[in-house]
Design a protein around this motif. Structure first.
Motif: not given
Length: 121
Positions: A17-41
């Motif tokens: 969940d993201y809201s412009n009232y509580s979140d900023w352009d670049t923070y906080p982040r949500s990290v997607y971690e690939c279940p196959f190679c564990q590389k994060g984005l």
């Protein structure tokens, strides 16, 4: 379509969940971690804002078509936007579906991440 699967957003992302009232352009982040190679984005408010209500895809035409076909058979709920990419490690395609919303008298807007489509092969 047999090589694609749908995953609830909460299984891959710590923040859905993201809201412009509580979140900023670049923070906080949500990290997607690939279940196959564990590389994060890392993803943030600005990433979802950039792709909000857009039909632009970062995937090949063939892969985007496969995902579109799968999604056409699903109940997307309120999802009205997507963001997609290839995993930086194993290059599997990933598409994240989310709801872009705006409302209220004070210009509040945000995003609710609904589900993820992954290539399971």
């Amino acid at each position: 379509m047999k090589d694609m699967k749908t995953v609830p957003a909460e299984e891959r992302l710590g923040k859905v969940d993201y809201s412009n009232y509580s979140d900023w352009d670049t923070y906080p982040r949500s990290v997607y971690e690939c279940p196959f190679c564990q590389k994060g984005l890392s993803l943030s408010f600005k990433d979802f804002e950039k792709h909000s209500l857009s039909e632009f895809t970062n995937l090949s035409e063939d892969m985007a078509h496969k995902i579109d076909n799968l999604v056409s058979t699903l109940d997307k709920g309120t999802a009205n936007s997507f963001l997609d990419f290839q995993c930086q490690g194993c290059h599997r395609p990933v598409r994240i579906y989310y709801t872009a919303w705006a409302g209220g008298r004070h210009g509040e807007a945000g995003f609710q991440i609904n589900f993820i489509i992954e290539n399971k092969v």
